[in-house]
Design an enzyme around this catalytic site. Structure first.
Site, PDB file in Angstrom:
ATOM      1  N   ASP A  85     -60.540  40.699  -8.851  1.00 42.35           N
ATOM      2  CA  ASP A  85     -61.166  40.277 -10.109  1.00 42.35           C
ATOM      3  C   ASP A  85     -60.984  41.272 -11.248  1.00 42.35           C
ATOM      4  OD1 ASP A  85     -62.723  42.309  -9.168  1.00 42.35           O
ATOM      5  OD2 ASP A  85     -64.622  41.217  -9.179  1.00 42.35           O
TER       6      ASP A  85
ATOM      7  N   SER B 298     -69.665  49.060  -5.383  1.00 43.52           N
ATOM      8  CA  SER B 298     -69.207  47.695  -5.103  1.00 43.52           C
ATOM      9  C   SER B 298     -68.097  47.623  -4.058  1.00 43.52           C
ATOM     10  CB  SER B 298     -68.719  47.029  -6.402  1.00 43.52           C
ATOM     11  OG  SER B 298     -67.705  47.809  -7.014  1.00 43.52           O
TER      12      SER B 298
ATOM     13  N   HIS C 216     -62.108  44.918  -8.311  1.00 44.70           N
ATOM     14  CA  HIS C 216     -62.205  45.053  -6.860  1.00 44.70           C
ATOM     15  C   HIS C 216     -60.965  44.526  -6.135  1.00 44.70           C
ATOM     16  CE1 HIS C 216     -66.278  44.416  -8.648  1.00 44.70           C
ATOM     17  NE2 HIS C 216     -66.469  45.572  -8.027  1.00 44.70           N
TER      18      HIS C 216
END
Length: 389
Positions: free
Chosen positions: A351, A43, A354
């Site tokens: 969040d 991610s 990240h």
């Protein structure tokens, strides 16, 4: 006689200096003009892969730059976006995204939740992607072969797919490994057990780089793993004692495992340089760059280093059941409670998992000139080979 020798030595020095300047100029202006980037990762560099398969990351993801969700788990751009931008290339399309993608300048095989080592769990069970690094390589292999067959048809295909020669001239970027470590902890493994997995994880990583080299890849830009002991989702979910928290507020045991992984990764890179003589491989210490933002936030323009900008409740504004963009139903109405902070530009974490766009830019700014690289060369010179010892 001494005078003649001195003149000869001085003349040789001038010739060598002039040649060095010419080579340096040639390298900076011609050698590293990468026509494409092929990215592999999780991610930290996913530009839409997981969203294309399992559903779009919801608002407010993307709000700070794109003003809508665009497959990134961030309020805006990622480090890979800034890397592409620095070469004058468009942002990378996710290989798995069939809508509106342009692969003429490369492709992104990363998906959020990916690991190097395949996991024995489903995405819904553990949160880790089934698209591990070996699957990403398989996608790349098929893309390399099929793109040339389709491109030969001409027309729009010629415009949307890379040339065959681009594969040997492209930059191959990697940012993966963190999830292999956290997956172990979330499966209730001890630190000793997680560390025991690292050699196999790194061996599988080494194999993939060798496979890409076999496909013509020559230029590799490899990020190590970050200080995951500083991330809210780790600090919230995994138990640590007060004595195990460092001055920055991070969990030392987890960061020590990350550093253990990184030492092993660096050894792998050294070996790869010996095994792949035509490759230019740059090892990038993003751990150090990320930890700098967290441990010295004000120096880098940040106010909140550890709490999540977008989330709900708790010490770190993180709740694994209600994430960023999360809603609850009250009297039949959907209520947004996973709200973003007012100014993400002064927060390091987006969040709970990240980094914010501002932090990603801060990381990129630290690594782009080579201060955190081995060899210590800037990104634009990543085509230069370091001779193995």
């Amino acid at each position: 006689m001494e005078s003649s020798s001195s003149i000869l030595v001085f003349t040789s020095f001038l010739v060598f200096s002039a040649l060095s300047l010419v080579l340096a100029k040639e390298a900076s202006t011609n050698m590293c003009n990468f026509p494409a980037i092929f990215n592999f990762g999780d991610s930290n560099s996913d530009t839409g892969g997981l969203s294309a398969v399992f559903g779009q990351a919801p608002p407010p993801h993307g709000e700070s730059f794109f003003h809508r969700p665009v497959g990134r788990y961030c309020d805006g751009r990622l480090v890979i976006d800034f890397i592409a931008q620095s070469f004058g290339l468009p942002y990378l399309s996710a290989y798995l995204d069939a809508v509106g993608s342009n692969f003429s300048h490369g492709a992104n095989f990363a998906t959020a939740g990916s690991t190097i080592r395949p996991q024995n769990t489903t995405l819904r069970q553990s949160g880790f992607s089934p698209i591990s690094l070996d699957v990403q390589f398989n996608e790349f292999y098929e893309f390399h072969q099929r793109s040339q067959i389709v491109r030969s048809q001409g027309g729009v295909f010629k415009k949307l797919l890379p040339k065959e020669s681009d594969f040997s001239k492209a930059l191959y970027t990697f940012d993966i490994g963190q999830n292999d470590l956290t997956a172990g902890y979330f499966l209730n493994m001890t630190t000793t057990q997680v560390r025991a997995l690292v050699p196999d994880v790194l061996n599988q990583f080494k194999n993939i780089v060798e496979y890409i080299y076999g496909q013509g890849g020559r230029y590799f830009w490899i990020h190590n793993t970050g200080p995951f002991g500083c991330l809210p989702y780790v600090l919230d979910r995994l138990p640590v004692t007060k004595a195990e928290i460092d001055k920055a507020g991070c969990a030392k045991p987890f960061n020590q495992v990350a550093q253990f992984f990184n030492r092993g990764l660096k050894k792998v890179v050294v070996q790869l340089r010996k095994d792949l003589p035509l490759a230019a491989i740059t090892y990038v210490d993003v751990y150090k760059a990320k930890y700098a933002l967290i441990s010295q936030p004000r120096k880098h323009g940040f106010e909140q280093p550890l709490r999540a900008c977008c989330g709900h409740g708790g010490k770190y504004n993180y709740n694994k059941h209600i994430g960023c963009g999360g809603k609850i139903t009250v009297h039949g109405k959907q209520i947004l409670i996973g709200k973003p902070c007012k100014d993400p530009s002064v927060w390091v974490n987006w969040d709970g998992v990240h980094y914010t766009q501002a932090a990603n830019k801060g990381i990129f700014d630290q690594i782009v000139e080579g201060a955190f690289s081995d060899p210590p060369i800037p990104l634009k010179m990543a085509c230069l080979r370091k001779q193995p010892h």
